[in-house]
Design a protein around this motif. Structure first.
Motif, PDB file in Angstrom:
ATOM      1  N   LEU A 350       0.832  -1.199   0.000  1.00  0.00           N
ATOM      2  CA  LEU A 350       0.000   0.000   0.000  1.00  0.00           C
ATOM      3  C   LEU A 350       0.864   1.245   0.000  1.00  0.00           C
ATOM      4  CD1 LEU A 350      -2.624  -0.959   2.763  1.00  0.00           C
ATOM      5  CD2 LEU A 350      -2.828  -1.282   0.295  1.00  0.00           C
ATOM      6  N   ASN A 351       0.571   2.173  -0.913  1.00  0.00           N
ATOM      7  CA  ASN A 351       1.232   3.471  -0.869  1.00  0.00           C
ATOM      8  C   ASN A 351       0.561   4.327   0.211  1.00  0.00           C
ATOM      9  OD1 ASN A 351      -1.139   4.615  -1.928  1.00  0.00           O
ATOM     10  ND2 ASN A 351      -0.405   4.456  -4.036  1.00  0.00           N
ATOM     11  N   PRO A 352       1.049   5.541   0.464  1.00  0.00           N
ATOM     12  CA  PRO A 352       0.484   6.326   1.580  1.00  0.00           C
ATOM     13  C   PRO A 352      -1.023   6.562   1.486  1.00  0.00           C
ATOM     14  CG  PRO A 352       2.585   7.248   0.920  1.00  0.00           C
ATOM     15  CD  PRO A 352       2.270   6.170  -0.074  1.00  0.00           C
ATOM     16  N   VAL A 353      -1.558   6.858   0.293  1.00  0.00           N
ATOM     17  CA  VAL A 353      -2.997   7.091   0.172  1.00  0.00           C
ATOM     18  C   VAL A 353      -3.757   5.790   0.385  1.00  0.00           C
ATOM     19  CG1 VAL A 353      -4.849   7.838  -1.359  1.00  0.00           C
ATOM     20  CG2 VAL A 353      -2.679   9.087  -1.334  1.00  0.00           C
ATOM     21  N   SER A 354      -3.277   4.706  -0.218  1.00  0.00           N
ATOM     22  CA  SER A 354      -3.929   3.407  -0.021  1.00  0.00           C
ATOM     23  C   SER A 354      -3.885   2.995   1.449  1.00  0.00           C
ATOM     24  CB  SER A 354      -3.242   2.343  -0.880  1.00  0.00           C
ATOM     25  OG  SER A 354      -3.340   2.658  -2.254  1.00  0.00           O
ATOM     26  N   LEU A 393      -9.075   0.396  -5.616  1.00  0.00           N
ATOM     27  CA  LEU A 393      -8.327  -0.153  -4.490  1.00  0.00           C
ATOM     28  C   LEU A 393      -9.188  -1.119  -3.698  1.00  0.00           C
ATOM     29  CD1 LEU A 393      -5.876  -0.259  -2.597  1.00  0.00           C
ATOM     30  CD2 LEU A 393      -6.910   1.631  -1.324  1.00  0.00           C
ATOM     31  N   MET A 394     -10.434  -0.743  -3.400  1.00  0.00           N
ATOM     32  CA  MET A 394     -11.280  -1.625  -2.601  1.00  0.00           C
ATOM     33  C   MET A 394     -11.571  -2.924  -3.345  1.00  0.00           C
ATOM     34  SD  MET A 394     -13.837   1.008  -0.612  1.00  0.00           S
ATOM     35  CE  MET A 394     -14.489  -0.285   0.456  1.00  0.00           C
ATOM     36  N   ARG A 395     -11.721  -2.852  -4.651  1.00  0.00           N
ATOM     37  CA  ARG A 395     -11.899  -4.090  -5.421  1.00  0.00           C
ATOM     38  C   ARG A 395     -10.655  -4.979  -5.295  1.00  0.00           C
ATOM     39  NH1 ARG A 395     -16.257  -4.458  -8.639  1.00  0.00           N
ATOM     40  NH2 ARG A 395     -17.435  -2.542  -9.060  1.00  0.00           N
ATOM     41  N   SER A 396      -9.485  -4.361  -5.355  1.00  0.00           N
ATOM     42  CA  SER A 396      -8.248  -5.126  -5.221  1.00  0.00           C
ATOM     43  C   SER A 396      -8.113  -5.725  -3.826  1.00  0.00           C
ATOM     44  CB  SER A 396      -7.044  -4.226  -5.517  1.00  0.00           C
ATOM     45  OG  SER A 396      -7.064  -3.761  -6.841  1.00  0.00           O
ATOM     46  N   LEU A 397      -8.453  -4.954  -2.801  1.00  0.00           N
ATOM     47  CA  LEU A 397      -8.396  -5.470  -1.429  1.00  0.00           C
ATOM     48  C   LEU A 397      -9.370  -6.621  -1.229  1.00  0.00           C
ATOM     49  CD1 LEU A 397      -8.168  -2.096   0.554  1.00  0.00           C
ATOM     50  CD2 LEU A 397      -6.322  -3.747   0.195  1.00  0.00           C
ATOM     51  N   ALA A 398     -10.563  -6.501  -1.820  1.00  0.00           N
ATOM     52  CA  ALA A 398     -11.546  -7.586  -1.706  1.00  0.00           C
ATOM     53  C   ALA A 398     -11.063  -8.822  -2.443  1.00  0.00           C
ATOM     54  CB  ALA A 398     -12.889  -7.122  -2.256  1.00  0.00           C
ATOM     55  N   ARG A 399     -10.487  -8.622  -3.634  1.00  0.00           N
ATOM     56  CA  ARG A 399      -9.988  -9.753  -4.420  1.00  0.00           C
ATOM     57  C   ARG A 399      -8.847 -10.460  -3.688  1.00  0.00           C
ATOM     58  NH1 ARG A 399     -10.086  -7.186  -8.830  1.00  0.00           N
ATOM     59  NH2 ARG A 399      -7.970  -6.374  -8.730  1.00  0.00           N
ATOM     60  N   ALA A 400      -8.056  -9.692  -2.930  1.00  0.00           N
ATOM     61  CA  ALA A 400      -6.952 -10.264  -2.157  1.00  0.00           C
ATOM     62  C   ALA A 400      -7.398 -10.781  -0.791  1.00  0.00           C
ATOM     63  CB  ALA A 400      -5.852  -9.222  -1.979  1.00  0.00           C
ATOM     64  N   ARG A 401      -8.704 -10.746  -0.514  1.00  0.00           N
ATOM     65  CA  ARG A 401      -9.282 -11.247   0.746  1.00  0.00           C
ATOM     66  C   ARG A 401      -8.797 -10.456   1.957  1.00  0.00           C
ATOM     67  NH1 ARG A 401      -7.681 -15.279  -2.493  1.00  0.00           N
ATOM     68  NH2 ARG A 401      -9.190 -16.853  -3.156  1.00  0.00           N
ATOM     69  N   LEU A 402      -8.460  -9.190   1.737  1.00  0.00           N
ATOM     70  CA  LEU A 402      -7.987  -8.346   2.828  1.00  0.00           C
ATOM     71  C   LEU A 402      -9.112  -7.567   3.489  1.00  0.00           C
ATOM     72  CD1 LEU A 402      -4.777  -7.070   1.026  1.00  0.00           C
ATOM     73  CD2 LEU A 402      -4.837  -8.599   3.016  1.00  0.00           C
ATOM     74  N   ILE A 403     -10.236  -7.393   2.790  1.00  0.00           N
ATOM     75  CA  ILE A 403     -11.426  -6.780   3.387  1.00  0.00           C
ATOM     76  C   ILE A 403     -12.621  -7.678   3.107  1.00  0.00           C
ATOM     77  CG2 ILE A 403     -10.553  -4.419   3.225  1.00  0.00           C
ATOM     78  CD1 ILE A 403     -12.299  -4.013   0.742  1.00  0.00           C
ATOM     79  N   THR A 404     -13.596  -7.598   3.982  1.00  0.00           N
ATOM     80  CA  THR A 404     -14.822  -8.393   3.834  1.00  0.00           C
ATOM     81  C   THR A 404     -16.032  -7.518   4.146  1.00  0.00           C
ATOM     82  OG1 THR A 404     -14.654  -9.118   6.143  1.00  0.00           O
ATOM     83  CG2 THR A 404     -13.696 -10.563   4.470  1.00  0.00           C
TER      84      THR A 404
END
Length: 413
Positions: A350-354, A393-404
């Motif tokens: 994650l970069n600073p904004v992410s 970003l949220m799509r990527s986080l969801a795809r990586a199973r980092l958010i639910t």
């Protein structure tokens, strides 16, 4: 038909199988002279993790036990290279508590200086140049590391493999170096040569880690320069080069994070490996390194195998509230963050904004709220751009199973 030979290496549970592969069998004792092994003709109790079979004149199939239908085909020397790579993976499978780094490691006065891999950085050539100066070589490619929870120490383990030099020898090396390489009887092809006369530490010998040196090789002539390196600049490279494809990503992240916090990290800028080796050998910063002490090591920092079924990630629904998933491993370095999901598949940077969006997701938050908060924080950025970037970003986080999705949000749908 000639009976297969089974080569058993100390520390590995299954053997290497050689079927009518006398050329390869003749190379292994030279290249692996310091790794104890023996050959049997009787079938082993553990099936071989790799099998070598003829594929034509001076060509060999390398058949991995986990992918038997997709053999790789090489000449003799590259077949040995492939066997050694598979041995590194098998070393981890046979001893899951080990961390294994894709790195060269050389002794400096009772401590190991570790030089992690970077593309075209010349770690093997530099390691060989240091070995020619009499410094024992623990590895020029992969280094098993054992962390001791009781003593809170970590030590590299010699892999007993002769170093491999990429050919041709780069320009600028001395006549003596060229002569040594030419006269070394180790096996070679047009691409590589194994140097059988290098001072290699015996397999299994341990040495405390003392420092990491990140390599930056320049095509333009310049004097070598060693300088302290910020941890955040080194961590991404350490994670991506970590040699552990069968280990849980969270354990990789914890282990690399741990090492980078307790070892001094330097950047070596150089042009000629021979010149750099002379420079490092007399550099005061590497002369009296303390042994790394992992004062905050916890037992669960050990690596664990990937042994749980992986379920498909849920599709992102932008109308729902999302929150950080359970079991995520996080390492914060400066204003960036590295995340590993609970399934252990990969590591997300994650970069600073992410990272700011990730922090907002400590509590259930939807896309609209994130966009509203960021729009206030960055009034000069168009709202449409913030919305698009945040959704991606949220799509990527969801795809990586980092958010639910938050349970109450799903129930409301």
């Amino acid at each position: 038909m000639v009976e297969p030979q089974y080569v058993h290496f100390e520390g590995l549970k299954p053997p290497v199988a050689l079927e009518n592969a006398d050329e390869v069998a003749a190379m292994l004792p030279t290249v692996l002279s310091a790794w104890p092994h023996h050959t049997l003709n009787t079938p082993p109790s553990n099936p071989p993790f790799v099998t070598i079979r003829p594929a034509g004149p001076d060509r060999w199939h390398v058949i991995r036990a986990d992918q038997p239908d997709t053999p790789r085909t090489w000449d003799g020397v590259n077949t040995v290279c492939d066997i050694i790579a598979e041995m590194a993976w098998e070393r981890l499978r046979s001893d899951p508590d080990l961390l294994c780094l894709h790195a060269a490691a050389i002794e400096f006065n009772g401590r190991l200086v570790v030089m992690p891999n970077a593309r075209r950085a010349g770690k093997s050539t530099l390691a060989i140049a240091l070995a020619r100066l009499g410094r024992p070589l623990y590895s020029d490619d992969f280094l098993p590391v054992r962390v001791d929870a009781k003593t809170q120490s970590c030590a590299g383990i010699a892999n007993g493999i002769q170093p491999r030099l990429r050919l041709p020898v780069p320009e600028g090396f001395s006549d003596a170096f060229h002569t040594d390489v030419a006269q070394d009887p180790g096996p070679s092809n047009r691409q590589y040569k194994y140097l059988s006369n290098a001072p290699v530490a015996p397999w299994g010998e341990t040495m405390p880690l003392g420092a990491m040196v990140m390599l930056e090789r320049s095509d333009a002539p310049q004097p070598p320069q060693l300088s302290p390196m910020e941890r955040e600049d080194a961590l991404a490279s350490l994670i991506t080069q970590n040699f552990a494809r069968t280990r849980h990503a969270g354990a990789i992240l914890r282990s690399v994070d741990l090492l980078s916090r307790h070892l001094p990290i330097y950047r070596l800028s150089y042009h000629c490996a021979e010149e750099a080796a002379e420079y490092l050998s007399t550099h005061p910063d590497l002369a009296n390194l303390p042994a790394a002490q992992l004062t905050d090591f916890a037992q669960d920092d050990r690596q664990a195998p990937l042994d749980q079924p992986i379920h498909p990630a849920l599709a992102f629904v932008k109308e729902l509230c999302y929150a950080q998933a359970d079991g995520v491993t996080e390492s914060v370095v400066g204003d960036e963050a590295f995340l590993a999901d609970g399934s252990g598949i990969g590591i997300f940077r994650l970069n600073p904004v992410s990272a700011a969006i990730w922090n907002l997701l400590e509590e259930p938050t939807d896309l609209n709220e994130i966009v509203e908060i960021l729009s206030e924080a960055f009034p000069d950025v168009p709202v449409d751009q913030i919305s698009t970037d945040s959704e991606n970003l949220m799509r990527s986080l969801a795809r990586a199973r980092l958010i639910t999705p938050a349970p109450q949000s799903v129930a409301a749908q």
